[in-house]
Design an enzyme around this catalytic site. Structure first.
Site, mmCIF file in Angstrom:
data_model
loop_
_atom_site.group_PDB
_atom_site.id
_atom_site.type_symbol
_atom_site.label_atom_id
_atom_site.label_comp_id
_atom_site.label_asym_id
_atom_site.label_seq_id
_atom_site.Cartn_x
_atom_site.Cartn_y
_atom_site.Cartn_z
ATOM 1 N N SER A 1 7.693 -3.300 -0.239
ATOM 2 C CA SER A 1 8.023 -1.910 -0.562
ATOM 3 C C SER A 1 6.977 -1.415 -1.553
ATOM 4 O O SER A 1 6.510 -2.174 -2.415
ATOM 5 C CB SER A 1 9.407 -1.806 -1.191
ATOM 6 O OG SER A 1 10.413 -2.194 -0.282
ATOM 7 N N VAL A 2 6.608 -0.134 -1.450
ATOM 8 C CA VAL A 2 5.557 0.428 -2.301
ATOM 9 C C VAL A 2 6.167 1.519 -3.173
ATOM 10 O O VAL A 2 6.865 2.408 -2.674
ATOM 11 C CB VAL A 2 4.400 0.996 -1.463
ATOM 12 C CG1 VAL A 2 3.285 1.510 -2.372
ATOM 13 C CG2 VAL A 2 3.846 -0.071 -0.512
ATOM 14 N N GLY B 1 7.848 -1.554 4.290
ATOM 15 C CA GLY B 1 7.410 -2.249 5.488
ATOM 16 C C GLY B 1 8.140 -3.561 5.656
ATOM 17 O O GLY B 1 9.112 -3.850 4.938
ATOM 18 N N GLY C 1 7.052 4.069 0.225
ATOM 19 C CA GLY C 1 6.847 3.431 1.518
ATOM 20 C C GLY C 1 7.522 2.086 1.581
ATOM 21 O O GLY C 1 7.742 1.427 0.555
ATOM 22 N N ASP D 1 -4.060 -5.497 11.482
ATOM 23 C CA ASP D 1 -2.893 -4.599 11.562
ATOM 24 C C ASP D 1 -3.307 -3.150 11.275
ATOM 25 O O ASP D 1 -2.668 -2.460 10.475
ATOM 26 C CB ASP D 1 -1.817 -5.050 10.577
ATOM 27 C CG ASP D 1 -0.449 -4.412 10.891
ATOM 28 O OD1 ASP D 1 -0.259 -3.940 12.031
ATOM 29 O OD2 ASP D 1 0.408 -4.387 9.995
#
Length: 1006
Positions: free
Chosen positions: A718-719, A714, A712, A837
């Site tokens: 980053s993941v 964003g 993932g 969020d």
């Protein structure tokens, strides 16, 4: 010799080809000719109508092109003789846009049906040119502006339906010229004002009239008595006042007479039953009507709905119900009748289709007769609370096998609760509180498998709680306080995982220790065990009640210390353990509570001076003689200083001590500098809670932060998927911050602070954090989380393969998980937290499809000054961020509620809030709101419905329950996503309502 004619020399294939060409030529010649003259104006008008339709989600207008004659277009019907458009039927097509004024050029049009779409702007006044128009159905759109007065030129109009729009202004008196009008519906236009014009009395052909839920106001004109053909009138909740004109009672064809929730006064005619003998519905609840309730209502043999609650009628209840065999609903609550002896119950047994019997707070007196058991087997709701009923509850009530709710509270019933109630296996709510029932709770209570709420408090019940209650697997709340119950708490009760709202056993005679199984009540919010004879230690297993917000153990015989494990009850706000024999020091973690009562125990030592301990209005420590310190207002003695005699240390010893200390410091400094030169160490920002991890370890765990491990990305991070230890198969998620991006550093700090303060089963579990430098000397920060193997909710919603496997039960459970997490951070942790969020990509699913909320990078702590939002700060994600954030408002819990509402609607419709179909005039909120209450199925994602359609043995009753659950979910989403923050639900109510829906779904037999 003569040659053969040329036609004889032609081959058969040539002849067939020739005929085909001629036929094609003639067809297109006819099509071409049809657009000449007046027919061309119809074609042009239709093309202009299509031009002003901006969205056509189902492709309903795909056929509107030049390859077909317009008479063959979808939704278009033409006359056979003149080939002119006579009917345009485009209802429920999801069309969006405005209605073109060119519609007025369809001069042969008789029917215009555009209901249940998304048309906006004004109703074009050009409709007044359609002199042949008979049916105009524009209901359930977003038309605004005034009702065109020149509709009065449509003299052939028979049906005019403009309901459920956003029209404003008065009802034009010019409508009174439509002498052929039989159906006039203008309801659900909340900005319609003015009064019902007396001129409307000229509509003598009218059969239906509706202005329900408008703001018309004023009195009802006497001229409506000229509507001799009227069958249905609906004027509910439209601010009417004055009396009902007597002329209305002369409308002998009237079947549906509905004017609830107004300010109507006066009496009903005693002969109303003879004057309006065909009544099917009489609905006048919530007015100010007076006088007797006319017995002549008994003559309305077709009556189905009798709804007269909340008025000021007087006298006796003398309606002969045995004549009203078609009755479905009797609503006569909150009417103070002259004391009635319940004889009417015998007459109701002929009402074999009765579903609702509501006679609460009606001054009824006497014994509930055994004949109650002879009532309709379809009877689902009995409301007889707040009367003066006495005597035993007849066991025959168990014959009402279809009963869903039984409300008998605040009466004077005596005797035992009949064991036969175990036959009421469909009952969900059983309210017998504030009576004088005695004896034991019947063991058969465990047969009530559908039970959600059981309230028996303030009676004279004795004996033990039957262990069979553990079979009520859907029970959400149990109220048994203020009885004479004794014994110990059965472990079967404490193992009811469904208990989530309240368990109240206070003011009884329970004894013994509190079982360890109390920790199994993981979803429980309120637990009251006060005023009993419990003894022993408070079990440390109470920490398992992670959803607990209110706990009272006062006035018992508990002893020992407060278990340290209670620190893990992060949602706990109120604790009362007064009047026990507890001892030891007061734990610091209690400072996070909002209310704390420790009085009359044997606590000792210093009282903390932070949090709740600084506010005497929410704190009590009276009667603890060995306490000291604290704020002055507590009036406690000062704590004695504990000073020890210092031994003199010889000078030589001092020198040795100083030298040793110096050498130790030098050694530490040397080792630290050496290690720093080799590789700067990582530091866990969670100090005591988490182990340390280095950049090097994370690099290896993620295979060099490889793209293959990327799961993932964003705006701030980053993941990566990784494995911290080679000999361990435990997978983690590593969130690496993009520190070069503005705001990433602050996002990291916010998230660290958030995870330092909160813990909940539905929050993503953090393992550790890393703050170090990489091999190029750049700052490096990362958060390491538990890996969620099922990925994000976003992927499940918007990946076709995944979405086809996500059913309604799973969606409901996920919504409960997310709502529970928000309820916890909003209401049950200190300080309260705003997520900021919430969106599908920030919700992750584990192997069991349990949802976990993550990413607190934009979080805000309420009541603190840390990380307050600046006027230019980022506030959430477009589509999910509350509208007030766009105006610069501070982040609040109501902003999270809005995001949750949008998330819910996205899950149910599988439409993103940023989908192309949504624009400034249509949002996901409006899309769902327009479907309520009758068209919810039209907006629900087909994948949710499929699983139920495929179930074998799925009957109509089950389908209605499922549809009711779907509607209830959508209502929650619409309520949460209101534009105005004050109109939004709070998360505690959301959790409770979702749990009720889940229980209903689980109880649907398939």
């Amino acid at each position: 010799m003569h040659s053969k004619p040329i036609i004889n020399r032609l081959s058969p294939s040539f002849f067939i080809h020739f005929l085909f060409n001629v036929t094609t030529f003639l067809y297109f010649t006819v099509v071409s000719c049809s657009y000449n003259g007046e027919n061309e104006s119809d074609h042009h008008a239709l093309m202009n109508i299509k031009l002003m339709i901006t969205q056509d989600p189902y492709g309903s207008l795909t056929s509107w092109n030049k390859s077909l004659h317009f008479c063959d277009w979808s939704g278009v019907t033409c006359g056979k003789r003149h080939r002119r458009v006579t009917s345009l039927r485009l209802g429920s097509k999801g069309l969006q846009g405005s209605l073109s004024p060119h519609v007025g050029n369809l001069s042969f049009l008789r029917e215009l049906l555009l209901f249940n779409n998304k048309f906006q702007r004004v109703v074009p006044h050009e409709l007044g040119r359609l002199h042949r128009l008979r049916l105009l159905a524009l209901e359930q759109n977003k038309f605004s502006g005034f009702i065109p007065t020149n509709l009065s030129s449509c003299l052939n109009l028979e049906v005019l339906d403009l309901s459920k729009n956003e029209l404003v202004g008065r009802i034009p008196k010019e409508i009174s010229f439509l002498s052929k009008l039989t159906f006039l519906s203008l309801g659900d236009n909340k900005k319609l004002t003015g009064e019902i014009s007396p001129f409307l009395g000229n509509l003598t052909s009218l059969e239906l009239f509706s202005i329900v839920e408008t703001n018309v106001g004023g009195s009802i004109p006497d001229t409506i008595g000229q509507w001799k053909n009227l069958k249905e009138i609906y004027c509910g909740a439209c601010n009417l006042s004055g009396t009902i004109p007597h002329s209305l009672y002369n409308l002998s064809y009237l079947t549906n007479f509905s004017m609830p929730a107004n300010q109507l006064t006066g009496n009903l005619p005693l002969a109303i039953g003879a004057m309006l003998p065909h009544l099917v519905i009489i609905e006048l609840s919530g007015n100010q009507l007076t006088g007797p309730l006319p017995p002549s209502i008994s003559n309305c043999s077709r009556l189905r709905y009798l709804q007269l609650s909340e008025n000021s009628f007087s006298g006796r209840l003398e309606i002969e119900f045995q004549k009203l065999t078609e009755l479905r609903r009797i609503h006569l609550g909150d009417i103070s009748f002259v004391a009635d002896e319940m004889k009417f119950v015998d007459s109701i047994k002929n009402c074999t289709r009765l579903v609702v019997l509501m006679l609460n707070n009606c001054n009824l007196q006497g014994v509930l007769p055994k004949s109650i058991g002879n009532l309709s087997n379809q009877l689902s709701y009995i409301y007889l609370e707040e009367n003066q009923l006495y005597g035993n509850l007849p066991s025959s009530i168990a014959n009402l096998a279809g009963l869903n709710r039984l409300h008998l509270y605040k009466n004077q019933f005596t005797g035992n609760i009949p064991s036969s109630i175990g036959n009421l296996q469909k009952v969900t709510a059983f309210y017998l509180e504030e009576n004088q029932f005695s004896g034991q709770i019947p063991h058969t209570i465990g047969n009530l498998s559908s039970l959600i709420s059981l309230s028996l408090y303030s009676n004279l019940l004795e004996g033990v709680i039957p262990s069979s209650i553990g079979s009520c697997h859907g029970l959400l709340e149990l109220y048994l306080r203020d009885n004479k119950l004794n014994g110990t708490i059965p472990t079967q009760l404490l193992q009811l995982s469904s208990l989530s709202i309240m368990l109240d056993l206070s003011q009884n005679n329970f004894f013994g220790s509190l079982p360890q199984e109390v920790g199994d009540l993981k979803m429980l919010s309120y637990l009251d065990l006060s005023y009993n004879n419990f003894s022993g230690d408070i079990p440390s297993s109470l920490s398992g009640c992670v959803s607990l917000s209110w706990l009272s153990l006062k006035n018992n015989f508990f002893q020992g210390m407060i278990p340290p494990s209670l620190e893990y009850l992060k949602g706990l706000t109120s604790l009362d353990i007064s009047h026990n024999s507890l001892s030891g020091r007061i734990p610091q973690f209690l400072a996070n509570l909002e209310y704390l009562n420790l009085s009359y125990n044997d606590f000792e030592g210093k009282v903390p001076m932070l949090g709740v301990f600084t506010n005497t209005s929410v704190l009590s420590v009276l009667g603890n003689r060995r306490l000291c310190g604290g704020i002055i207002e507590l009036g406690l003695p000062k704590c004695k200083e504990t000073t020890k005699h210092k031994k003199r240390v010889p000078l030589f010893g001092k020198l040795i001590l100083i030298a040793t200390t110096f050498l130790i410091l030098i050694s530490f400094a040397f080792a630290w500098c050496k290690k720093k030169r080799k590789n700067r160490p990582s530091q866990s920002l969670m100090k005591d809670r988490f182990f340390k991890v280095s950049y090097d370890q994370l690099l290896k765990a993620t295979n060099g932060f490889s793209e293959a491990n990327l799961i993932g990305i964003g705006g701030f991070s980053s993941v990566y998927k990784g494995n911290l230890y080679e000999d361990d198969d435990k997978v983690v998620a590593v969130k690496v911050l993009h520190l070069q991006n503005r705001g990433a550093q602050r996002s990291f700090m916010r998230e660290c602070d958030a995870w330092r303060s909160i813990r909940h089963r539905n929050l993503l579990r953090i393992i550790t954090a890393c703050s170090s430098i990489d091999f190029q000397g750049n700052d490096f920060k990362a958060l390491i989380y538990e890996y969620m193997p099922r990925g994000s909710l976003h992927d499940w919603l918007h990946s076709h393969e995944a979405a086809s496997r996500l059913n309604f039960l799973q969606i409901t459970n996920i919504l409960i998980d997310v709502a529970s997490a928000l309820d916890y951070i909003h209401n049950r942790c200190q300080p309260n937290v705003v997520h900021g969020d919430l969106k599908p990509s920030n919700i992750l699913l584990d192997d069991d499809m349990v949802a976990h909320v993550g990413d607190f990078g934009l979080a805000r702590f309420l009541g603190t000054s840390s990380y307050q939002n600046s006027s230019t700060g980022i506030r959430g994600t477009i589509g999910y961020a509350a509208p007030e954030y766009g105006l610069g408002s501070e982040m609040t819990v109501s902003g999270d509620v809005y995001s949750f509402g949008i998330l819910l609607l996205e899950m149910m419709t599988r439409k993103k809030p940023t989908d192309d179909i949504f624009n400034e005039n249509l949002s996901l909120h409006k899309f769902a709101s327009m479907a309520l209450p009758e068209h919810v199925i039209n907006v629900i994602d087909i994948n949710i419905l499929n699983i139920y359609q495929e179930m074998s043995g799925f009957n109509e009753a089950q389908a209605m329950k499922v549809e009711g659950c779907l509607s209830s979910i959508i209502k929650i989403g619409v309520s949460c996503s209101m534009d105005t923050p004050s109109q939004r639900m709070n998360m505690e109510d959301v959790v409770n309502e979702l749990r009720h829906i889940l229980i209903t779904l689980q109880n649907i037999e398939v």
